[in-house]
Design a protein around this motif. Structure first.
Motif, PDB file in Angstrom:
ATOM      1  N   ALA A  50       0.846  -1.199   0.000  1.00 38.42           N
ATOM      2  CA  ALA A  50       0.000   0.000   0.000  1.00 38.42           C
ATOM      3  C   ALA A  50       0.877   1.243   0.000  1.00 38.42           C
ATOM      4  O   ALA A  50       1.681   1.451   0.904  1.00 38.42           O
ATOM      5  CB  ALA A  50      -0.912  -0.010   1.220  1.00 38.42           C
ATOM      6  N   THR A  72      -5.122   8.054  -8.525  1.00 35.93           N
ATOM      7  CA  THR A  72      -6.418   7.977  -7.822  1.00 35.93           C
ATOM      8  C   THR A  72      -7.570   8.250  -8.776  1.00 35.93           C
ATOM      9  O   THR A  72      -8.656   7.662  -8.661  1.00 35.93           O
ATOM     10  CB  THR A  72      -6.451   9.027  -6.687  1.00 35.93           C
ATOM     11  N   ASN A  92     -14.571   4.057  -2.067  1.00 42.46           N
ATOM     12  CA  ASN A  92     -14.131   2.974  -1.190  1.00 42.46           C
ATOM     13  C   ASN A  92     -15.040   1.760  -1.289  1.00 42.46           C
ATOM     14  O   ASN A  92     -14.571   0.614  -1.218  1.00 42.46           O
ATOM     15  CB  ASN A  92     -14.054   3.472   0.260  1.00 42.46           C
ATOM     16  N   ALA A 146     -14.085   0.055  -4.490  1.00 38.45           N
ATOM     17  CA  ALA A 146     -12.817  -0.652  -4.298  1.00 38.45           C
ATOM     18  C   ALA A 146     -13.051  -1.988  -3.602  1.00 38.45           C
ATOM     19  O   ALA A 146     -12.475  -3.019  -3.971  1.00 38.45           O
ATOM     20  CB  ALA A 146     -11.853   0.215  -3.495  1.00 38.45           C
ATOM     21  N   MET A 163     -10.247  -4.857  -4.154  1.00 30.31           N
ATOM     22  CA  MET A 163      -9.011  -4.088  -3.973  1.00 30.31           C
ATOM     23  C   MET A 163      -8.670  -4.088  -2.482  1.00 30.31           C
ATOM     24  O   MET A 163      -9.158  -3.279  -1.716  1.00 30.31           O
ATOM     25  CB  MET A 163      -9.200  -2.678  -4.532  1.00 30.31           C
ATOM     26  N   THR A 219      -6.451  -0.847  -0.463  1.00 33.29           N
ATOM     27  CA  THR A 219      -6.825   0.504  -0.884  1.00 33.29           C
ATOM     28  C   THR A 219      -7.705   1.195   0.146  1.00 33.29           C
ATOM     29  O   THR A 219      -8.672   0.612   0.631  1.00 33.29           O
ATOM     30  CB  THR A 219      -7.574   0.451  -2.231  1.00 33.29           C
ATOM     31  N   THR A 232      -3.072   2.954  -1.996  1.00 28.60           N
ATOM     32  CA  THR A 232      -3.516   1.813  -2.792  1.00 28.60           C
ATOM     33  C   THR A 232      -2.268   1.056  -3.220  1.00 28.60           C
ATOM     34  O   THR A 232      -1.145   1.411  -2.826  1.00 28.60           O
ATOM     35  CB  THR A 232      -4.364   2.260  -4.003  1.00 28.60           C
ATOM     36  N   SER A 233      -2.436   0.017  -4.004  1.00 30.38           N
ATOM     37  CA  SER A 233      -1.295  -0.786  -4.452  1.00 30.38           C
ATOM     38  C   SER A 233      -1.284  -0.879  -5.966  1.00 30.38           C
ATOM     39  O   SER A 233      -2.281  -0.598  -6.632  1.00 30.38           O
ATOM     40  CB  SER A 233      -1.377  -2.196  -3.860  1.00 30.38           C
ATOM     41  N   ASP A 246      -3.978  -3.236  -7.072  1.00 29.65           N
ATOM     42  CA  ASP A 246      -5.312  -2.640  -6.987  1.00 29.65           C
ATOM     43  C   ASP A 246      -5.545  -1.618  -8.098  1.00 29.65           C
ATOM     44  O   ASP A 246      -6.648  -1.500  -8.638  1.00 29.65           O
ATOM     45  CB  ASP A 246      -5.516  -1.983  -5.623  1.00 29.65           C
TER      46      ASP A 246
END
Length: 405
Positions: free
Chosen positions: A53, A60, A142, A145, A150, A153, A168-169, A172
């Motif tokens: 993360a 974004t 969210n 996600a 995800m 995130t 986040t990663s 994701d």
């Protein structure tokens, strides 16, 4: 002794040289986290620390764009709808298109401002319009996600400005990028724009504002179609890059590269590796194996079916298609009326026993509901057909054999 040593050395060299390069060989990247994924199947071709993360900066906005295009797809929003910029949206720092409070722009202008110029002000204006407030929209981000799986995130804002806990990663990002470009491919029309402009309309008058794409990979990599860059002091340099070659679409994500040039280089390395290591497999036509499905209460007792599309997957790093199998599952309880395109089952595909995807089976003809009059007509026809068969099976006078006496 020297001769024996030389022979042993040659044997060792031959063995070493015959060992194939591992598919897991670590690529030379400056990015702290990276991944490359095939878009249609979602298969990961290469990853390195992809689940960590990290701050994503303006990448974004992939999620922001996803929710905008979902709203359009659901009929809640149109490209021609007008958006009024709030004081809060106009106050955004970082990358922006300098929208003023009270200014009105169309949804399409806002999308261009986000996808091309990475406008934070445009992102917040759209977030407020869709979610009622930026916080309301972030809650939607969210939730989406979570729905997409995800796991690493947490969004705190809709534009990517550095905020504690906004992370986040790479994996994701690849997941949400795939969702965006496969479910809403029209986004690529905007993410691939190199330069454009729009008209600021404020109380001070009108002025032309130029948009220049922040994704320099568009001009440096053949087949690049997008998608979103991002950079802040905490996130360093990030990129979700999409590219298409020979029918294959890849998503390459890099996070925390050292510089703008390095993120382009890293993304190029990932995409080259991906395109070099995969090929498209198209399933053979199963038309002859797709038997009609029985229909209850219809003008016809059976309906013809076909696959909705050709199944495609990507074989990676020399995988063979020999291990791909399929299973046809037809619906058993179909009732009239039926329309063309109605679901009739699935063809499920496996690779070495593991599920890799499925294609829907659909009805290819319209079948009306059987009315009382048509039901009587059908019974009468069956009776007459049977009667005609009985008569024809009887011996005719000409076929009678007379024995001579």
């Amino acid at each position: 002794m020297r001769k024996i040593s030389s022979v042993l050395l040659c044997v060792v060299l031959l063995v070493v040289c015959s060992i194939p390069v591992s598919a897991e060989e670590k690529l030379k990247l400056t990015a702290r986290s990276a991944i490359v994924m095939e878009a249609e199947s979602g298969r990961i071709i290469y990853e390195d620390n992809s689940s960590e993360a990290l701050p994503p900066a303006s990448v974004t906005k992939v999620m922001t764009l996803l929710l905008i295009f979902e709203a359009i797809g659901q009929g809640k929003l149109a490209l021609s709808d007008e958006i009024t910029v709030s004081e809060h949206a106009a106050s955004m720092g970082g990358s922006q298109v300098f929208l003023e409070a009270g200014e009105v722009q169309t949804v399409e202008v806002m999308i261009k401002s986000i996808a091309v110029a990475s406008g934070n002000d445009a992102s917040v204006a759209m977030a407020e319009h869709i979610g009622g407030s930026e916080d309301g929209f972030v809650a939607m981000m969210n939730q989406k996600a979570k729905d997409l799986g995800m796991k690493n995130t947490v969004f705190k804002n809709c534009c990517g400005l550095d905020t504690e806990g906004h992370v986040t990663s790479a994996k994701d990002i690849a997941i949400m990028s795939r969702e965006l470009i496969t479910k809403h491919p029209s986004v690529l029309k905007y993410s691939s724009i190199w330069m454009d402009e729009f008209i600021h309309k404020t109380k001070k008058g009108e002025s032309v504002f130029g948009l220049s794409n922040t994704n320099k990979l568009l001009k440096q990599y053949q087949g690049c179609t997008g998608l979103k860059t991002g950079s802040t002091s905490q996130a360093k340099f990030c990129l979700s890059a999409t590219a298409k070659r020979n029918g294959i679409t890849l998503i390459a994500v890099v996070m925390a590269s050292n510089s703008s040039k390095d993120r382009i280089k890293d993304a190029t390395t990932l995409l080259d590796y991906g395109f070099g290591g995969c090929r498209v497999y198209e399933a053979p036509d199963l038309k002859k194996k797709l038997k009609p499905v029985p229909v209850a209460g219809g003008e016809k007792q059976e309906a013809k079916i076909a696959s909705k599309k050709i199944f495609r997957t990507v074989l990676i790093n020399g995988e063979s298609e020999d291990g791909i199998t399929y299973n046809i599952q037809r619906k058993k309880n179909l009732k009239a009326p039926l329309k063309k395109g109605d679901a009739a089952g699935w063809i499920t595909y496996y690779q070495n026993g593991s599920y890799i995807g499925k294609v829907q089976l659909i009805i290819t003809e319209e079948i009306g509901k059987l009315t009382f009059a048509k039901s009587v007509s059908r019974v009468l026809k069956q009776f007459l057909y049977q009667l005609a068969g009985d008569v024809s099976s009887a011996k005719s006078p000409q076929s009678i054999r007379w024995d001579k006496k």
